[in-house]
Each structure stands twice: as C-alpha cells, then as structure tokens.
Scaffold this active site. Sequence first.
Site, PDB file in Angstrom:
ATOM      1  N   GLU A  10     144.619  25.606  -7.755  1.00 36.84           N
ATOM      2  CA  GLU A  10     145.599  26.674  -7.589  1.00 36.84           C
ATOM      3  C   GLU A  10     146.847  26.186  -6.855  1.00 36.84           C
ATOM      4  O   GLU A  10     147.979  26.535  -7.215  1.00 36.84           O
ATOM      5  CB  GLU A  10     144.941  27.820  -6.820  1.00 36.84           C
ATOM      6  CG  GLU A  10     145.592  29.141  -7.024  1.00 36.84           C
ATOM      7  CD  GLU A  10     144.776  30.278  -6.448  1.00 36.84           C
ATOM      8  OE1 GLU A  10     145.253  31.415  -6.560  1.00 36.84           O
ATOM      9  OE2 GLU A  10     143.685  30.039  -5.879  1.00 36.84           O
ATOM     10  N   PHE A  30     135.542  31.758 -14.770  1.00 32.92           N
ATOM     11  CA  PHE A  30     134.677  30.868 -15.534  1.00 32.92           C
ATOM     12  C   PHE A  30     134.978  31.018 -17.028  1.00 32.92           C
ATOM     13  O   PHE A  30     135.249  32.112 -17.515  1.00 32.92           O
ATOM     14  CB  PHE A  30     133.215  31.202 -15.280  1.00 32.92           C
ATOM     15  CG  PHE A  30     132.692  30.691 -13.954  1.00 32.92           C
ATOM     16  CD1 PHE A  30     133.465  29.899 -13.125  1.00 32.92           C
ATOM     17  CD2 PHE A  30     131.403  30.995 -13.542  1.00 32.92           C
ATOM     18  CE1 PHE A  30     132.979  29.426 -11.921  1.00 32.92           C
ATOM     19  CE2 PHE A  30     130.898  30.525 -12.339  1.00 32.92           C
ATOM     20  CZ  PHE A  30     131.688  29.748 -11.517  1.00 32.92           C
TER      21      PHE A  30
END
Length: 422
Positions: free
Chosen positions: A320, A405
Amino acid sequence: MNRRVVLTGMGVVAPGGTGTKAFWELITSGRTATRPISLFDASPFRSRIAAECDFDPALHGLTHKETRRMDRAAQFAAVATDEAVADAGLEFHRTDPTRVGVTVGSAVGCTTSLEREYTAVSDGGRDWLVDHTYAVPHLYDHLVPSSMAAEVAWRVRAEGPASVVSTGCTSGLDAVAHARGLILEGSADVMVAGATDAPISPITLACFDAIKATTPRNDDPEHASRPFDATRNGFVLGEGSAMFVLEEYEHAVRRGARPYAEITGFASRCNAFHMTGLRPDGKEMAEAIRRALAEAGACPADIDYVNAHGSGTKQNDRHETAAFKAALGEHAYAVPVSSIKSMVGHSLGAIGAIEIAACALALRHGVVPPTANLHEPDPECDLDYVPLRARHRALDRVLTVGSGFGGFQSAMVLAAPEERAS
C-alpha cells in the site's frame, strides 16, 4: 443531465459501540476495541483475539422473530439501515418504491448461522450423512446471501434494483460504488447501500490460522493491531456493518437534505496474480487510485486525507505504501494517511463501508482519525501515518482504498458538498 450522487444518511454497527456517534468517538480517541474472543471458546486457535461488537438486537429494535430469522450479519445490517434512514430524514413511504434500490456487500455472508447449523445437523461434525430435521427452518436464508439484501429492501419498501456484492475485503467499497453507478445511470434515485459481516467464528479463525494472516499477539489484544508498525505480525479479525442512504444530488436538494459527502470517483482493479499474495510495487492499487482521481476531476495534490486499507500484515502495508507513492507522487509524503483497523479490526467485507463512514465523518468534522499502536514506524512505510492521536485539519477531498484476497484493489474519492458546489 449529469447526475451526481451524495451520501445523506448513515448508520454504523461497529466494535466499541453501536451507532455512528459511538463509532466516531472511538476512532477519534485512538482507543481500541480489540479483546479476547468471547463469542465462543477460541482456546484451540493460534489467534484468539478479535474486535467484537457489543450488540443486543432487542435493545436496538429487532423483534424476537427478526432475531430468530436473521443471521448476526443481517441483524447488523438491519440496525445500521434503521439508523441511516432516520439520519437521512427521508420518508420512504412517500417515495416511489420503484426508484429505490438496495446493495449490500459481504465477504462471508451468514457464516455464523451456517456454522452453527452444520454443527447441529452433523452432531458436531461427527456424522457425514447429516440429519436435516435438526436444522432451523430459516437455513435456506442463511445459505443464500441475497437474503441480506432482501431484509434491507423489506425495511425500506424498496422495489428497485437489489443485489449483493461479494468481492472479499473490497466488498463494502464495491457495493457502495455499485449503488452509485445505478443512480448515475438513472436506474434509481435513492439507494440504501453498505456492507455487513460477522465472521468471528471457528471456521473463519481456522482459515486465517492456516495461512498465518491474523496476529498471534494474544497476550496483548489492545495493542495487537498495529498497521505500518515495524513489529506488526498480522491483522485482528473484526465484525460490523455500515449502511448509507445515497441520493441523486437534485433529489437531495429538493427535500433540503444536508449531505455528508459526494462520491466523485471510483475505480477497481485486479492483480490477476495470487489468491492472497500482493506484488510489492502496488501497481494495481496505484492504477485504481489514478482512475478514481481522474473520474473525480482531481489531482494528487487535491487529496487532503487517505484512509488506508492498513490491515497490519507485512506485505499489505508495504504494498500500500508503494501504491500511494506511485499514484500520488511527492504528495504522498505530505498527505496524512491512517488506518482505523488499528482500532476496530478487520471486518472483511464490511470494513470498506465502515471506512467510508469514517471518511464522511472526517469531512464533516475536519478531523483525521489516527493509526493506533503505531510506536515503531517501519522504515519501509515512511509516510505520514498519523500515529496515536487524531489531527484537526480542514478536509475537502479524501481518498479511501481497499485490498482484498483474490487481488481486488478499489479506490474511492469523496468530496465535501461545499467544496463541490464552489
């Protein structure tokens, strides 16, 4: 006609207290709602802590019949919907029901009830051939996630588009974005949208234990969720719901509504790489951010706050950080970034919607929530992650992102209504 979409009502069920007021007080105080699991005996598991909701369905207006019929996740959504509708002040009985729709996001649906009923019909997992007569009559509702959208639609008498969005941990962001899209295209004028999940169950713990995604810091639950900290070692499971009333801008103006925010941009990408793994360069999240900014008509320097996915796993926080640098350039070092998962845990599909609520409240109050438990910043995560204490700051545009996911990456831009009107 260029349609616009504003958020005019919200309701939140989250760890630390039910209701938007309690949620906002928690995340701006820097306190955490993580603790040892009390919903069942978690002693056999590697990770035995979670951010649970102190939730009494009767106290929050659900009847005994509703409680019996609905899974815990559906109960969260119902209570959050009731608060959002009251907050919006929209009289649904005076609104054309065919112009009102519903979208609910969820990663794991009615997991709690499904596991409970399987345990009953299989005699604790002993019997391969189960006896269905021991199941509750509402088992089909628990099996089919669309039942949650139906429950919400019934509460507001919505006869427009109704759907469930399930894209893992980006479900909340994607569900609200889908609702916005339906308003933009003219299929609805009002959408009740958000997400809910109640995943704190033995089957969920076992799944995350197997891949070591959750933290084993059981001796210190209050400080176990520590995104962007050098000592982080996994996320803390959570639960909850956030639901919103979204309206076409002119529809809201005509009735004198006071919007929290306008959703001005959204984009989603998939890395097509690995079910749980992330590339360290954050390429797909960066692309989602760029596209969301472009739709919003904004440049990186326009973003005043970034609500990070910030799960607290080693790979997510590095991924991130790289994505923010790639998408925002030098502005990535100037803009405050924080993760509320440090305080309310990771409620899977629900968290994206809960984070939208945090962003909308941040815009209204001019406060950036902190990242709790960030005492030793990871040198690889070298941005301004607002450690420990909230920060007062004038906010016009905020960015919120999600990572799930399967490689899902989503980004949304919200703007203060006053900023967009100027």
